[in-house]
Design an enzyme around this catalytic site. Structure first.
Site, PDB file in Angstrom:
ATOM      1  N   GLU A  89       0.806  -1.176   0.038  1.00  0.00           N
ATOM      2  CA  GLU A  89      -0.011   0.030   0.158  1.00  0.00           C
ATOM      3  C   GLU A  89       0.964   1.351   0.003  1.00  0.00           C
ATOM      4  OE1 GLU A  89      -2.864  -0.006   3.133  1.00  0.00           O
ATOM      5  OE2 GLU A  89      -3.930  -1.652   2.135  1.00  0.00           O
ATOM      6  N   GLU A 108      -5.224  -8.724   1.006  1.00  0.00           N
ATOM      7  CA  GLU A 108      -5.994  -8.417   2.337  1.00  0.00           C
ATOM      8  C   GLU A 108      -7.462  -8.112   2.073  1.00  0.00           C
ATOM      9  OE1 GLU A 108      -4.406  -5.155   4.712  1.00  0.00           O
ATOM     10  OE2 GLU A 108      -2.429  -5.414   4.190  1.00  0.00           O
TER      11      GLU A 108
HETATM   12  C1  BG6 Z   1      -4.385  -2.132   5.556  1.00  0.00           C
HETATM   13  C2  BG6 Z   1      -3.020  -2.393   5.813  1.00  0.00           C
HETATM   14  O1  BG6 Z   1      -4.531  -0.934   5.006  1.00  0.00           O
HETATM   15  O2  BG6 Z   1      -5.312  -2.271   6.245  1.00  0.00           O
HETATM   16  C3  BG6 Z   1      -2.856  -3.263   7.130  1.00  0.00           C
HETATM   17  O3  BG6 Z   1      -2.015  -2.896   4.967  1.00  0.00           O
HETATM   18  C4  BG6 Z   1      -3.810  -2.613   8.302  1.00  0.00           C
HETATM   19  O4  BG6 Z   1      -1.565  -2.948   7.812  1.00  0.00           O
HETATM   20  C5  BG6 Z   1      -5.279  -2.703   7.623  1.00  0.00           C
HETATM   21  O5  BG6 Z   1      -3.783  -3.059   9.300  1.00  0.00           O
HETATM   22  C6  BG6 Z   1      -6.379  -2.261   8.640  1.00  0.00           C
HETATM   23  O6  BG6 Z   1      -6.405  -0.856   8.548  1.00  0.00           O
HETATM   24  P1  BG6 Z   1      -6.057   0.052  10.071  1.00  0.00           P
HETATM   25  O7  BG6 Z   1      -5.625   1.551   9.445  1.00  0.00           O
HETATM   26  O8  BG6 Z   1      -7.153   0.214  10.609  1.00  0.00           O
HETATM   27  O9  BG6 Z   1      -4.992  -0.439  10.698  1.00  0.00           O
END
Ligand code: BG6
Length: 445
Positions: free
Chosen positions: A163, A351
């Site tokens: 990302e 993800e």
């Molecule tokens: C993604 C990332 O953006 O979303 C992860 O690659 C992250 O590392 C996940 O933990 C959840 O987002 P956040 O900002 O709520 O931790």
């Protein structure tokens, strides 16, 4: 419905979010070590010094994955654990940790999927200008080459970075993530260019040092447009919105991916950024655009787009996760479809998942039926693409276990496995068993 036999089914994590051991065995500091110690940056002043202590407990975590039938594990390597100052002297103990991790995965029949960089940038390099330094792409390539030299005999799947939208947008534009910078547009675009050069040089370094047949990709994110109506015109409007450059929204897709896959910036860059945009040279584009074996993409949600290209406001009836993200399963159909159509690469969801209000009940279990429903509804959409013949090769749920969710600290629980941070006890949630059954039922023959 037919997922292939070698389909990658797994969960994803990132080093800083789970490993802990923040200064152990020669690890240097990262920008996240520094940022999370600044008061007011992270919810409840949480820090990732210990996190899930995966550094010590990795065997137990991998054993759980094996027992749950998760056939692959997407993990990231901590750059300052390998090179405490970002370049130069290699920290053998850091490499040895990942040797142990990878060996253990292979023994348990889990396919390693390695992210070279998931945001924990070496603090020493940040002090030299970080991604703004013209040398930053060479630093990254040096690091990626070291990993390939050491691990590519055992690790087949590689992504260069996770990302860029977030570590650049949130880290260097809004300042809500490490290192907390608020750059001008021109500086931001220069950092973007350096990460794209870094990606290209890293792909080359990984391939040059490869000890076996490996596959290399990237794991970005970006906005996903869902057509409100499935007419030809509305589908086109959603596609155009998804790939439009928008100076107000750094979650655009094309500005990050077009240069590295298609070899040019999108035409609307100039219009959006005006004189802040200076086009890279032909030589620079040639470096950025390296052949990739697959495109990874992190998808959580997306809005509906109307035929005239406008974005629909989410209705209050749309359920939302504990991070207030709308639940929009169709994002897992239209997102990958549009990405495959544009970039013509094999595709992996690197993800997808949700934060939930998880609690341990009196029986010591964690029931999270909302997450079962979330996964079920999203995977149903994803499956359709397999049936339509799209080259869909894998799915990684975010996340294996609850972890340090960046600016949210430990407050938001995204895991399939619950973590009691005081005792470090792991409890697979009901969704972990649901996902396990789903994999069993859908494993290709
Ligand atoms: C993604 C990332 O953006 O979303 C992860 O690659 C992250 O590392 C996940 O933990 C959840 O987002 P956040 O900002 O709520 O931790």
């Amino acid at each position: 419905m037919s997922f292939s036999k070698d389909f990658l089914w797994g969960t994803a994590t990132a080093a800083y979010q789970i490993e802990g051991a923040s200064d152990k065995d020669g690890k240097g500091p990262s920008v996240w070590d520094a940022f999370s110690k600044q008061v007011g940056k992270i919810r409840n002043c949480d820090i990732g010094d210990i996190a899930c202590n995966h550094y010590e407990l990795y065997e137990e975590d991998l054993e759980l994955m094996k027992n749950l039938g998760f056939s692959s594990y997407r993990f990231s390597v901590s750059w300052p654990r390998i090179l405490s100052e970002g370049t130069g002297k290699i920290n053998e103990k850091g490499l040895e940790f990942y040797d142990r991790l990878i060996e253990s995965m292979l023994k348990k029949g889990i396919e390693p999927f390695l992210s070279v960089f998931h945001w924990d940038y070496p603090y020493e390099l940040y002090k030299k200008g970080g991604w703004l330094n013209p040398e930053s792409s060479d630093w990254f390539a040096e690091y990626a080459g070291i990993l390939s030299e050491r691990f590519s005999d055992r690790v087949k799947y590689w992504v260069t970075m996770n990302e860029p939208q977030c570590f650049l947008g949130l880290g260097h534009y809004t300042g809500s993530h490490a290192p907390g910078l608020k750059l001008s547009d021109a500086e931001y675009l220069s950092a973007l260019k350096n990460t794209q050069l870094a990606h290209g040089k890293a792909v080359m370094a990984i391939r040059e040092n490869a000890k076996s047949q490996i596959q290399v990709g990237i794991a970005p994110t970006g906005r996903v447009g869902i057509p409100q109506n499935e007419t030809k015109e509305n589908i086109k409007a959603a596609y155009d919105w998804m790939f439009a450059v928008d100076q107000q929204d750094f979650f655009t897709v094309s500005m990050y991916l077009d240069p590295i896959i298609l070899g040019k910036y999108p035409d609307d860059m100039k219009k959006e950024y005006g004189s802040s945009f200076i086009s890279p040279t032909a030589e620079e584009f040639a470096i950025m655009k390296q052949p990739l074996d697959f495109l990874g993409f992190n998808i959580y949600h997306g809005p509906e787009i109307q035929e005239d290209g406008s974005v629909c406001i989410y209705s209050s009836e749309i359920p939302r996760t504990a991070t207030n993200w709308p639940i929009t399963p169709k994002a897992l159909y239209w997102g990958p479809k549009f990405l495959c159509d544009r970039y013509k690469l094999s595709f992996i969801i690197t993800e997808n998942g949700m934060a939930n209000l998880d609690m341990v009940n009196e029986q010591g279990m964690v029931e999270d039926p909302q997450r079962n429903l979330f996964l079920q509804s999203y995977l149903k959409e994803y499956e359709k693409l397999v049936d339509e013949g799209y080259p869909i090769k894998g799915y990684y749920c975010w996340s294996f276990c609850d972890n340090f969710e960046w600016a949210e600290g430990f407050a938001k629980r995204f895991g399939l496995v619950y973590v009691d941070y005081k005792t470090q006890k792991r409890i697979p949630k009901s969704s972990a068993y649901w996902f396990s059954d789903y994999i069993k039922q859908n494993k290709g023959e």
